[in-house]
Design an enzyme around this catalytic site. Sequence first.
Site, short mmCIF file in Angstrom:
data_model
loop_
_atom_site.label_atom_id
_atom_site.label_comp_id
_atom_site.label_asym_id
_atom_site.label_seq_id
_atom_site.Cartn_x
_atom_site.Cartn_y
_atom_site.Cartn_z
N GLY A 135 22.57 7.23 27.38
CA GLY A 135 23.03 7.47 28.74
C GLY A 135 22.88 6.20 29.56
N LYS A 151 3.74 16.05 30.22
CA LYS A 151 5.08 15.49 30.01
C LYS A 151 5.11 14.60 28.77
CE LYS A 151 6.82 15.22 34.78
NZ LYS A 151 7.42 14.31 35.78
N THR A 185 15.68 6.61 27.31
CA THR A 185 15.64 5.26 27.87
C THR A 185 14.39 4.97 28.70
OG1 THR A 185 16.90 5.97 29.82
CG2 THR A 185 18.16 5.15 27.93
N CYS A 217 -5.95 -2.90 2.01
CA CYS A 217 -5.88 -2.99 3.47
C CYS A 217 -7.25 -3.12 4.15
CB CYS A 217 -5.11 -1.80 4.03
SG CYS A 217 -4.45 -2.09 5.71
N SER A 260 18.29 1.48 30.60
CA SER A 260 19.38 1.93 29.73
C SER A 260 20.16 0.74 29.18
CB SER A 260 20.31 2.89 30.47
OG SER A 260 20.93 2.28 31.58
N ASN A 264 15.84 16.60 40.47
CA ASN A 264 15.69 16.77 39.02
C ASN A 264 16.82 17.57 38.39
OD1 ASN A 264 13.36 15.27 38.97
ND2 ASN A 264 11.98 17.04 38.98
N GLU A 323 0.84 -1.20 0.00
CA GLU A 323 0.00 0.00 0.00
C GLU A 323 0.88 1.25 0.00
OE1 GLU A 323 -3.54 1.83 2.92
OE2 GLU A 323 -2.39 0.05 3.50
N LYS A 363 -9.16 2.89 -2.47
CA LYS A 363 -9.53 2.28 -1.20
C LYS A 363 -10.88 2.82 -0.73
CE LYS A 363 -7.43 1.56 3.41
NZ LYS A 363 -6.22 1.84 4.21
#
Length: 582
Positions: free
Chosen positions: A330, A552, A437, A189, A337, A413, A75, A152
């Site tokens: 990191g 966040k 991570t 699809c 990690s 923090n 597709e 489609k």
Amino acid sequence: MAVAGLPGVGVIQDQRITVLTGMAVTPGYVSLWGMRIAGAQCNFDVGDLEGNCRRILEAMDWAEGEKADLLVLPELATSGYPPEDLALRGDFLSANRAVVERLSERSARTVTVVGFLDSSRPEAGEDDAAPRRVANAAAILGSGRILGVYHKEHLPNYGVFDERRWFYPGRNTVRTWPVGDTRVGVSVCEDLWMDEGPWRMLPEAGAGVIVNINASPYHLGKAVEREALVSRRAREAGAPVVYLNLVGGQDELVFDGASLVAGSDGAILYRAAQFTEERFLLDVPSAGEEAAGERPQREWMEAEEEVWEALTLAVRDYVRKNRFETAAVGLSGGIDSAVTACLAADALGPDRVWGISMPSVYSSEHSKTDAKRLSSNLGIRFDMVPIERAHAAFVDTLSPVMGNAEWGVAGENLQARARGSILMALSNRHGGLVLATGNKSELSVGYATLYGDMVGAFAPLKDVYKTLVYRLAQWRNRREPVIPTEILTKPPSAELRPDQLDTDSLPPYDVLDSILSMYIDSERSMEEIAAAGFDPALVRQVVGLVERSEYKRRQSAPGPKITTKSLGRERRRPITSGWNLR
């Protein structure tokens, strides 16, 4: 699991299968019964029209050389999937149409079905300034021309899909196209997933084979669902079904391939590889005829292997398609990690991965040692950049305005943000793409520092719950023991204060993940979750953390979808909301 003689990851390989006699197909062999079908399960780049065109032409030349009657490609092969708002640009649509014209001119005896963006000017009576009508289309090419076009009809607009934003639904006259002595019906699809989809009418229109081209995204167990669907549709239609899927990583999506061919009795005649490109050649009997000979099959991967292959493919393609050469991770000495570094090494090769340890005064000696041992086991570059001086400078600078009282979470923090700054500085200087991570459990409840440990361009574990992270680590170690045992056995800790453990702030991860899976993946209410045996007060606490952390997540790096409800484009909640915060 590996199966002898089948394609390996990352390389297009050809499979010649004869389901008629069990004999190997030779280049000069021409089937006198049924149809010779070629499939090209390819990894296309969104927006790279020229590159995609070259790859399609290579597949067309291969299929022609193999004397295939029909070649099937995925597709939206010309544009890549999903093109998103590129599909609304007139210049992109015109260039895409030019690609299809070039492909048609190169077509010869082999009929090719290939996905593309079809567009037209506004219909009569509409404002001339109205936007083009764009269709998610399949072109049927052969003998140097476009033999037909299918649009489609059923446009998915749920989960990760936004197709009604970009496309108009097709209004096709039921048609089939001649391929040798057989007529072929085409769909795209979602058309096959609908019980009353256009596939149902194709046999009555004379289709001896039904082709369905796809860009079907992966989640754990999806391939088995597809196989059941394709088998059922073939039985219901009484005709073979060729289900050709895309493969590759595209931002938050992974396409796992696993293309299928089912006979008219629903038996699976061929199953293509998962997570790797592949070309295959298959002689398929016409409707009502039975295939003779052995039907070669692959074994499905176990769950952890399947997820691992999806994640490595996602990392490899995100780095490659965004034109980076290396990745930086990191390394805290913790499980997340460690698994991220393993994924990166498997995806890119150890020589293209850089592990960076950034210990603070609260980092345990074993965490520093574990990070170094992991890097040595993987064969990746390792450097240690302590953050004590950077953190002390932050404290000295901020003390006049922060005050002398205990800084609490703000002070913790600062350490995470110092690490984030170091990773981004090294990326800016040396060009490596930073991999975040964080896992799904932490991101769900906001147990992560914005502009700190959330720093990164791509987050491989974004849709992986913590309990699954451990399972993946154990699976990877069974293949090759690279993750130190201490990383697997020590209690999880952010190590931002003395003797800190994740369980100081969160319930045990097996409990947390069960609640999160019910609330996020299954959209269960708090009352339903509590009725399943969880403490109602704990459920309210977890749900409140989830809802308060949306701001966040909205700023987090993209990461690959591997569950039925990922935290990226699939779960869309308002940032500003009072729901479930009572």
